[in-house]
Design an enzyme around this catalytic site. Sequence first.
Site, PDB file in Angstrom:
ATOM      1  N   ARG A 168       0.845  -1.205   0.000  1.00  0.00           N
ATOM      2  CA  ARG A 168       0.000   0.000   0.000  1.00  0.00           C
ATOM      3  C   ARG A 168       0.878   1.252   0.000  1.00  0.00           C
ATOM      4  O   ARG A 168       0.583   2.234   0.683  1.00  0.00           O
ATOM      5  CB  ARG A 168      -0.958   0.018   1.201  1.00  0.00           C
ATOM      6  CG  ARG A 168      -1.892  -1.163   1.282  1.00  0.00           C
ATOM      7  CD  ARG A 168      -2.808  -1.281   0.078  1.00  0.00           C
ATOM      8  NE  ARG A 168      -3.607  -2.488   0.211  1.00  0.00           N
ATOM      9  CZ  ARG A 168      -3.232  -3.685  -0.257  1.00  0.00           C
ATOM     10  NH1 ARG A 168      -2.091  -3.808  -0.916  1.00  0.00           N
ATOM     11  NH2 ARG A 168      -3.994  -4.733  -0.107  1.00  0.00           N
ATOM     12  N   SER A 243     -11.317   0.598   3.200  1.00  0.00           N
ATOM     13  CA  SER A 243     -10.464   0.187   4.318  1.00  0.00           C
ATOM     14  C   SER A 243      -9.672   1.381   4.821  1.00  0.00           C
ATOM     15  O   SER A 243      -8.944   2.014   4.058  1.00  0.00           O
ATOM     16  CB  SER A 243      -9.513  -0.923   3.871  1.00  0.00           C
ATOM     17  OG  SER A 243     -10.237  -2.069   3.463  1.00  0.00           O
ATOM     18  N   GLU A 338      -4.702   4.337   5.921  1.00  0.00           N
ATOM     19  CA  GLU A 338      -4.525   4.271   4.472  1.00  0.00           C
ATOM     20  C   GLU A 338      -4.847   5.593   3.777  1.00  0.00           C
ATOM     21  O   GLU A 338      -4.107   6.031   2.904  1.00  0.00           O
ATOM     22  CB  GLU A 338      -5.385   3.149   3.868  1.00  0.00           C
ATOM     23  CG  GLU A 338      -4.799   1.769   4.002  1.00  0.00           C
ATOM     24  CD  GLU A 338      -5.440   0.775   3.043  1.00  0.00           C
ATOM     25  OE1 GLU A 338      -5.900   1.198   1.970  1.00  0.00           O
ATOM     26  OE2 GLU A 338      -5.488  -0.415   3.383  1.00  0.00           O
TER      27      GLU A 338
END
Length: 351
Positions: A168, A243, A338
């Site tokens: 990520r 998320s 995130e």
Amino acid sequence: MKFPLKIYDNYSLVQKNTLGLPSIARYYAEVNSVAELQTALVFARERQLPVIPLGGGSNVVLGDFLDALVVHVNLKGRTVLSRDPDCVRVRAEAGENWHEFVLWSLDNQACGLENLSLIPGNVGAAPIQNIGAYGVELTDYFLSLEAINLETGLVEDFDRQRCGFGYRDSVFKREKRDQYIIVSVTLDLDVTLKPNLGYGQLGDLLARRLGNKSPSAIDISQAVCDIRREKLPDPSEVGNAGSFFKNPEVSQSEMDRLKQAYPDIVAYPLGQNWKLAAGWLIDQAGLKGVREGCVGTYQKQALVLVNHGGATGRDVLSFSRQVQQRVNDKFGVQLEREPRLYMEDVDKIIR
């Protein structure tokens, strides 16, 4: 100087972010070509304004007022560049919806992205985040991208090495942060399906549906969509950014400690380390379906923070910090957010 591009001032972004947060941009422009984007950058440079790129608005937390030029990157186009017995090379412009691009690739007999179905957002954001799901990451099929240098206005090429992909993560979240806007992405996809079914519920669901029959890429895509729809709220119904936390990575010794204390802990091997399921950690910390004011965790998936209506960016940030603290107190594990946070002082981005 008179600009041919329409630039709005004091523009509401409440409909431009999937969390549905109220936010005002000092200036806002929608660009439909590289030339329009370059024009917008000239406007920002002349006024010494920060530039905030916005695509699908699915991975951002916006503050009340952004003293910047917010640029909605709306470049469109999908092309099969070449095809040989093993590989289909495809290119997509940054403003293309990611999920629609995945379905388009499958329609063109190009496999590999099926596990990444229904991930929210646009193509341009995919490399920044190195999006991934069910054992597949963008980097697995990435060839190159084009990005505009915000300082020079010139288009530059980035190959996989230059992008510096991680979990990520990419160079665009680190040393090249706020220096480029991605305008296109080129991928090398497979002619022959190579199913990746070993992660999460995916293999079990397909086995129930198909028995011993081998799944097609479409079968896998549909199963991924069904799982995601079951676990994740539709942003058009409940404001969310998908998320909200990364799955944390821990060492073998740390995993041994956690496994001894929590035998049922959900984790996956990652080289010499382990990746923990952040949703499980939040759930076990007693935070699944919890609500504080206008913000809470989703009742079906603790990894997702939701705006129940009326929340601000500061509310979301405050609640996310409480989640991080509770998980750290219980497990000794630090969760990392995130989404990108754009708060009032855009020159001091909260990381």
